[in-house]
Scaffold this motif. Structure first.
Motif, PDB file in Angstrom:
ATOM      1  N   ASN A   2       0.834  -1.179   0.000  1.00  0.00           N
ATOM      2  CA  ASN A   2       0.000   0.000   0.000  1.00  0.00           C
ATOM      3  C   ASN A   2       0.879   1.242   0.000  1.00  0.00           C
ATOM      4  O   ASN A   2       1.685   1.431   0.893  1.00  0.00           O
ATOM      5  N   SER A   3       0.740   2.100  -1.005  1.00  0.00           N
ATOM      6  CA  SER A   3       1.590   3.288  -1.095  1.00  0.00           C
ATOM      7  C   SER A   3       0.983   4.497  -0.391  1.00  0.00           C
ATOM      8  O   SER A   3       1.610   5.541  -0.339  1.00  0.00           O
ATOM      9  N   ASN A   4      -0.225   4.370   0.113  1.00  0.00           N
ATOM     10  CA  ASN A   4      -0.837   5.474   0.836  1.00  0.00           C
ATOM     11  C   ASN A   4      -0.144   5.701   2.166  1.00  0.00           C
ATOM     12  O   ASN A   4       0.419   4.801   2.759  1.00  0.00           O
ATOM     13  N   TYR A   5      -0.240   6.917   2.623  1.00  0.00           N
ATOM     14  CA  TYR A   5       0.292   7.271   3.932  1.00  0.00           C
ATOM     15  C   TYR A   5      -0.822   7.186   4.961  1.00  0.00           C
ATOM     16  O   TYR A   5      -1.978   7.453   4.666  1.00  0.00           O
ATOM     17  N   LEU A   6      -0.442   6.824   6.163  1.00  0.00           N
ATOM     18  CA  LEU A   6      -1.374   6.701   7.269  1.00  0.00           C
ATOM     19  C   LEU A   6      -0.853   7.577   8.394  1.00  0.00           C
ATOM     20  O   LEU A   6       0.334   7.537   8.716  1.00  0.00           O
ATOM     21  N   ILE A   7      -1.716   8.396   8.970  1.00  0.00           N
ATOM     22  CA  ILE A   7      -1.336   9.239  10.101  1.00  0.00           C
ATOM     23  C   ILE A   7      -1.991   8.675  11.346  1.00  0.00           C
ATOM     24  O   ILE A   7      -3.199   8.458  11.381  1.00  0.00           O
ATOM     25  N   SER A   8      -1.178   8.447  12.366  1.00  0.00           N
ATOM     26  CA  SER A   8      -1.694   7.958  13.640  1.00  0.00           C
ATOM     27  C   SER A   8      -1.611   9.080  14.667  1.00  0.00           C
ATOM     28  O   SER A   8      -0.534   9.567  14.989  1.00  0.00           O
ATOM     29  N   LEU A   9      -2.779   9.508  15.138  1.00  0.00           N
ATOM     30  CA  LEU A   9      -2.830  10.524  16.189  1.00  0.00           C
ATOM     31  C   LEU A   9      -2.571   9.808  17.505  1.00  0.00           C
ATOM     32  O   LEU A   9      -3.474   9.291  18.138  1.00  0.00           O
ATOM     33  N   GLY A  10      -1.319   9.755  17.881  1.00  0.00           N
ATOM     34  CA  GLY A  10      -0.887   9.009  19.048  1.00  0.00           C
ATOM     35  C   GLY A  10      -0.209   7.731  18.594  1.00  0.00           C
ATOM     36  O   GLY A  10      -0.649   7.085  17.635  1.00  0.00           O
TER      37      GLY A  10
END
Length: 89
Positions: A2-10
């Motif tokens: 998966n080339s998408n970026y994922l942002i984790s809040l924490g």
């Protein structure tokens, strides 16, 4: 992969299972935001921003930096209260 970026809040212990699963299913480009930069979960993150997700000024400051990395991203969080508002800033 998966080339998408994922942002984790924490990226603390409450997010460990989410980060582990996201990494396992192919999200190798995870951006973590947390007060504690040297968190154990940081091993799942490609980029980490140290700061509070409760601090709107901090969130507004890092948005341009995140957009320089990639503007196509998803967000995950396991939280409630003011930190959720950060998602919409």
């Amino acid at each position: 992969m998966n080339s998408n970026y994922l942002i984790s809040l924490g990226i603390g212990k409450n997010q460990k299972s989410f980060l582990k699963i996201a990494h396992k299913i192919g999200y190798k480009n995870i951006i973590g935001i947390d007060n504690k930069k040297l968190n154990l979960r940081s091993s799942f993150c490609k980029k980490i921003f140290k700061g509070s997700i409760y601090n709107f000024d901090f969130i507004k400051k890092i948005i341009p930096k995140i957009k320089k990395i990639n503007s196509n991203f998803k967000v995950i969080f396991r939280s409630s209260g003011p930190s959720i508002i950060s998602l919409y800033v």
